[in-house]
Design a protein around this motif. Structure first.
Motif, PDB file in Angstrom:
ATOM      1  N   HIS A 271       0.815  -1.223   0.000  1.00 41.06           N
ATOM      2  CA  HIS A 271       0.000   0.000   0.000  1.00 41.06           C
ATOM      3  C   HIS A 271       0.855   1.283   0.000  1.00 41.06           C
ATOM      4  O   HIS A 271       1.985   1.241  -0.424  1.00 41.06           O
ATOM      5  CB  HIS A 271      -1.007  -0.035   1.154  1.00 41.06           C
ATOM      6  CG  HIS A 271      -1.721  -1.363   1.217  1.00 41.06           C
ATOM      7  ND1 HIS A 271      -2.796  -1.655   0.414  1.00 41.06           N
ATOM      8  CD2 HIS A 271      -1.446  -2.493   1.926  1.00 41.06           C
ATOM      9  CE1 HIS A 271      -3.184  -2.908   0.662  1.00 41.06           C
ATOM     10  NE2 HIS A 271      -2.383  -3.445   1.559  1.00 41.06           N
TER      11      HIS A 271
ATOM     12  N   HIS B   3       2.381  -7.258   4.509  1.00 41.77           N
ATOM     13  CA  HIS B   3       1.009  -6.757   4.656  1.00 41.77           C
ATOM     14  C   HIS B   3       0.479  -7.084   6.042  1.00 41.77           C
ATOM     15  O   HIS B   3       1.093  -7.844   6.787  1.00 41.77           O
ATOM     16  CB  HIS B   3       0.101  -7.409   3.598  1.00 41.77           C
ATOM     17  CG  HIS B   3       0.361  -6.887   2.225  1.00 41.77           C
ATOM     18  ND1 HIS B   3      -0.449  -5.947   1.621  1.00 41.77           N
ATOM     19  CD2 HIS B   3       1.365  -7.150   1.352  1.00 41.77           C
ATOM     20  CE1 HIS B   3       0.038  -5.664   0.424  1.00 41.77           C
ATOM     21  NE2 HIS B   3       1.142  -6.381   0.231  1.00 41.77           N
ATOM     22  N   ALA B   4      -0.682  -6.490   6.378  1.00 45.48           N
ATOM     23  CA  ALA B   4      -1.361  -6.844   7.616  1.00 45.48           C
ATOM     24  C   ALA B   4      -2.810  -7.156   7.278  1.00 45.48           C
ATOM     25  O   ALA B   4      -3.389  -6.602   6.348  1.00 45.48           O
ATOM     26  CB  ALA B   4      -1.263  -5.722   8.632  1.00 45.48           C
TER      27      ALA B   4
ATOM     28  N   GLU C  47      -2.658   0.117   7.873  1.00 48.98           N
ATOM     29  CA  GLU C  47      -1.754  -0.932   7.390  1.00 48.98           C
ATOM     30  C   GLU C  47      -0.511  -0.340   6.716  1.00 48.98           C
ATOM     31  O   GLU C  47       0.607  -0.797   6.936  1.00 48.98           O
ATOM     32  CB  GLU C  47      -2.503  -1.855   6.412  1.00 48.98           C
ATOM     33  CG  GLU C  47      -1.640  -2.978   5.848  1.00 48.98           C
ATOM     34  CD  GLU C  47      -2.384  -3.855   4.849  1.00 48.98           C
ATOM     35  OE1 GLU C  47      -3.585  -3.601   4.609  1.00 48.98           O
ATOM     36  OE2 GLU C  47      -1.755  -4.778   4.294  1.00 48.98           O
TER      37      GLU C  47
ATOM     38  N   GLU D  62      -6.137  -7.426  -1.206  1.00 53.94           N
ATOM     39  CA  GLU D  62      -4.775  -6.977  -1.523  1.00 53.94           C
ATOM     40  C   GLU D  62      -4.618  -6.593  -3.000  1.00 53.94           C
ATOM     41  O   GLU D  62      -3.684  -5.897  -3.359  1.00 53.94           O
ATOM     42  CB  GLU D  62      -3.748  -8.041  -1.131  1.00 53.94           C
ATOM     43  CG  GLU D  62      -3.762  -8.436   0.337  1.00 53.94           C
ATOM     44  CD  GLU D  62      -3.349  -7.316   1.297  1.00 53.94           C
ATOM     45  OE1 GLU D  62      -3.236  -6.152   0.868  1.00 53.94           O
ATOM     46  OE2 GLU D  62      -3.162  -7.617   2.485  1.00 53.94           O
TER      47      GLU D  62
HETATM   48 ZN   LIG Z   1      -2.314  -5.276   2.395  1.00 48.10          ZN
END
Ligand SMILES: [Zn+2]
Length: 263
Positions: free
Chosen positions: A36, A105-106, A51, A137
């Motif tokens: 992101h 990522h989270a 995130e 995602e």
């Molecule tokens: Zn992500």
């Protein structure tokens, strides 16, 4: 200074001697990809944690560890709060001829009690949960419907990559060990597969790690603390280091590999 004698690569955990291992290939250059950025915040916790901020912090710390402890050459897909498309991230890794690609990522779930870690390699999704993560995602994908056949071909080709699975397995193990020290009740949600745009077409072993659930309020609170983010980076570092060891890729060798390429 005398260096230790070179070690042959170990087979993968499923007993394979992949081409990478037969040829004695090593890791010198690593692309670390914080997910992101910019207008794409990624998932946002109830307490306001974004995130994009969390994964950037983890990625910056991971870069420091890889450079300082392993002498690896690290390239970040972004080192500030800017938008980079999914397609550009993979393209960068290919252009710079990286040996390894890790996307950080989270996670998020409508069930706020869910906690834990999962690590993905590129393949087709098998479960509803995997499909949901891929859809989230891939939200900023720039591909069109006419690209579908090409994407499917590339995913099918990547599915044969035993090295990405192996990298995912070792990172997942270390990530879970690290998160057990960090969160009250994390689950080892295992190695998974899904069609992530950011992994499609990568020419090197590549994985996507979902390092925590921001949707879990207790975990979110812990993730706001800098030292806990560093713990996650250390867990990812241990995973990459562990994978490099199975390739017989020690510090001196990885340095030598990078130096040679610069010439
Ligand atoms: Zn992500």
């Amino acid at each position: 200074v005398s260096s230790p004698p070179p070690k042959p690569a170990a087979p993968t955990s499923s007993g394979d001697r992949t081409l990478t291992r037969m040829l004695g290939l090593k890791i010198g250059r690593i692309v670390v990809d914080p997910g992101h950025g910019g207008h794409d915040t990624g998932t946002i916790g109830k307490g306001g944690l974004r995130e994009k901020d969390l994964v950037l912090d983890v990625a910056l710390e991971l870069r420091t560890l890889l450079e300082e402890k392993l002498g690896a050459e690290v390239i970040l897909t972004r080192d500030s709060d800017v938008f980079v498309s999914l397609e550009e991230r993979t393209a960068l890794a290919n252009q710079r001829e990286a040996d390894l690609f890790i996307s950080i990522h989270a996670n998020s779930s409508s069930n706020r009690s869910i906690s834990g870690v999962e690590t993905y390699f590129l393949s087709f999704a098998r479960t509803a949960a995997e499909r949901e993560v891929a859809a989230r995602e891939n939200a900023t994908s720039e591909s069109n419907i006419r690209d579908l056949q090409d994407l499917v071909t590339k995913i099918a080709r990547a599915d044969k990559s035993a090295e990405s699975r192996e990298l995912a397995a070792i990172i997942q193990r270390q990530l879970y060990t690290g998160s057990r020290r960090l969160f009250p009740a994390p689950r080892n949600r295992g190695v998974r597969s899904a069609p992530f745009i950011v992994l499609i077409g990568a020419n090197m072993p590549s994985v996507l790690a979902e390092v925590a659930f921001i949707s879990n309020p207790k975990d979110e609170k812990l993730l706001k603390k800098e030292d806990n983010r560093q713990r996650l980076a250390r867990a990812l570092f241990s995973g990459i280091e562990g994978y490099m060891k199975t390739l017989g890729s020690d510090v001196a060798q990885s340095r030598a590999t990078s130096d040679q390429r610069e010439k």
